[in-house]
Design a protein around this motif. Structure first.
Motif, PDB file in Angstrom:
ATOM      1  N   ALA A 148      -3.919   0.503  -2.510  1.00  0.00           N
ATOM      2  CA  ALA A 148      -4.957   0.571  -3.532  1.00  0.00           C
ATOM      3  C   ALA A 148      -4.379   0.502  -4.937  1.00  0.00           C
ATOM      4  O   ALA A 148      -5.119   0.515  -5.914  1.00  0.00           O
ATOM      5  CB  ALA A 148      -5.774   1.858  -3.377  1.00  0.00           C
ATOM      6  N   SER A 153      -2.866  -3.789  -4.233  1.00  0.00           N
ATOM      7  CA  SER A 153      -4.197  -4.400  -4.161  1.00  0.00           C
ATOM      8  C   SER A 153      -4.111  -5.922  -4.224  1.00  0.00           C
ATOM      9  O   SER A 153      -4.936  -6.620  -3.616  1.00  0.00           O
ATOM     10  CB  SER A 153      -5.081  -3.870  -5.289  1.00  0.00           C
ATOM     11  OG  SER A 153      -4.558  -4.197  -6.557  1.00  0.00           O
ATOM     12  N   LYS A 175      -9.393   5.732  -1.385  1.00  0.00           N
ATOM     13  CA  LYS A 175      -8.505   4.580  -1.506  1.00  0.00           C
ATOM     14  C   LYS A 175      -8.491   3.748  -0.225  1.00  0.00           C
ATOM     15  O   LYS A 175      -8.297   2.532  -0.268  1.00  0.00           O
ATOM     16  CB  LYS A 175      -7.099   5.047  -1.895  1.00  0.00           C
ATOM     17  CG  LYS A 175      -7.038   5.565  -3.330  1.00  0.00           C
ATOM     18  CD  LYS A 175      -5.622   5.921  -3.757  1.00  0.00           C
ATOM     19  CE  LYS A 175      -5.599   6.341  -5.232  1.00  0.00           C
ATOM     20  NZ  LYS A 175      -4.225   6.664  -5.699  1.00  0.00           N
ATOM     21  N   ARG A 178     -11.366   1.495  -0.554  1.00  0.00           N
ATOM     22  CA  ARG A 178     -11.029   0.425  -1.492  1.00  0.00           C
ATOM     23  C   ARG A 178     -10.155  -0.631  -0.815  1.00  0.00           C
ATOM     24  O   ARG A 178     -10.389  -1.833  -0.964  1.00  0.00           O
ATOM     25  CB  ARG A 178     -10.312   0.993  -2.712  1.00  0.00           C
ATOM     26  CG  ARG A 178      -9.715  -0.060  -3.630  1.00  0.00           C
ATOM     27  CD  ARG A 178      -9.074   0.548  -4.874  1.00  0.00           C
ATOM     28  NE  ARG A 178      -8.209  -0.408  -5.535  1.00  0.00           N
ATOM     29  CZ  ARG A 178      -8.647  -1.433  -6.268  1.00  0.00           C
ATOM     30  NH1 ARG A 178      -9.943  -1.624  -6.430  1.00  0.00           N
ATOM     31  NH2 ARG A 178      -7.792  -2.264  -6.840  1.00  0.00           N
TER      32      ARG A 178
END
Length: 323
Positions: A148, A153, A175, A178
């Motif tokens: 994350a 990412s 997270k 995400r």
């Protein structure tokens, strides 16, 4: 101009906002008026002394803004151009910064200074990790730690675009959500779960051909134990502290695995490599394969708070300082 400097190494409290003379570019250099400055974990390594620097010094490797002056012999840029840089020299935490013209790139139309400053160092890191350090192939299952975060990412998104199955590790359920939104096929809470055991379960005992580990001490052993026979452990960061020493025989015992500790600067050592890496990144952003999420911004004067948030694992995605 205002700049952030340190005169001793230590915690965020050593960061000082000062007024210094605006620099002038020398031959082959450009002066950039920063519109956005990238925050990266390497900045904390310089601040703490983990990566030694000559004191006193500025901090920061990455930024983007307008070229306001060019030095003698510069033809790569002209005044008014947008320029982005991510390979030094150190001192980007400032309203202006002088960089070598052949170490800066010109973002294409549609890439703002903010996106460039948030993406360049982290995105070129993801580029060389996925496309050159280990060439990820469609259908391969890979392990990405800190999925994350800023580099993580981007790694997740780009790896999915390459056709990989992505196992992500993160520090919290939020997270994990995400990471899944970014495209991760599996999410492991590395503080609460046995990462290697979960990886073996997901891969039906085989392990993964490559692990991308920016966490360091806290995940190093789990990363090694997650590798398939002849797999590659890519240790590219120390967010939780330096990884421990390892005897070569241990790599044999784990299945003739490989270990590398690469840096971006060795993969963009020439201007041609820099342009190719940045070009691949900007193309991935333009195509929609990679989305740059600027999770938080801080005024330059609040750099200390920015470092505290970054080291406290309170940030998501990319972070920027705004002069």
């Amino acid at each position: 101009m205002r700049a952030i400097r340190i005169s001793q190494t230590g915690g965020p409290e050593v960061l000082e906002a000062v007024e210094i003379e605006t620099p002038r570019p020398g031959p082959g250099e450009i002066l950039v008026r920063n519109r956005a400055i990238g925050l990266n974990f390497i900045d904390t390594y310089h601040r703490t002394g983990l990566y030694p620097v000559k004191l006193p010094t500025g901090l920061g490797m990455e930024g983007a803004g307008e070229v306001v002056e060019v030095g003698e012999g510069v033809t790569r840029f002209a005044a008014g151009d947008l320029a982005a840089y991510a390979s030094g020299p150190i001192g980007a935490y400032a309203e202006h910064h002088v960089v070598k013209a052949d170490r800066a790139v010109r973002p294409p139309a549609g890439i703002t200074a903010e996106v460039a400053a948030a993406a360049l160092l982290k995105g070129m890191t993801a580029e060389f990790l996925l496309r050159r350090c280990f060439v990820v192939q469609p259908g391969q299952t890979i392990l990405v730690h800190a999925a994350a975060g800023g580099v993580g990412s981007i790694l997740v998104q780009w790896a999915k675009a390459l056709g990989a199955v992505v196992i992500a590790t993160v520090g919290s359920p939020d997270k994990a959500d995400r990471a899944r939104r970014l495209g991760a096929d599996h999410a492991i809470l590395y503080r609460d779960q046995d990462v290697a055991a979960e990886v073996r379960k997901i891969t039906e005992g085989a392990g993964v051909p490559v692990v991308y580990d920016s966490v360091g001490a806290a995940t190093f052993e789990a990363s090694l134990k997650s590798l398939a026979r002849r797999g590659l452990m890519v240790s590219y960061g120390n967010a939780s502290g330096p990884a421990p020493a390892i005897l070569p025989a241990r790599l044999s015992q784990l299945g003739s695995v490989f270990l590398t500790r690469p840096t971006l600067f060795d993969y963009v050592a020439t201007t041609e490599e820099l342009d190719a890496s940045a070009g691949a990144l900007f193309a991935a952003i333009a195509s929609g394969q990679v989305r740059i999420d600027i999770g938080q911004t801080f005024p330059l004067a609040e750099t200390r708070a920015a470092h505290e948030a970054m080291e406290g694992r309170e940030t998501i995605g990319a972070s920027l300082l705004i002069p």
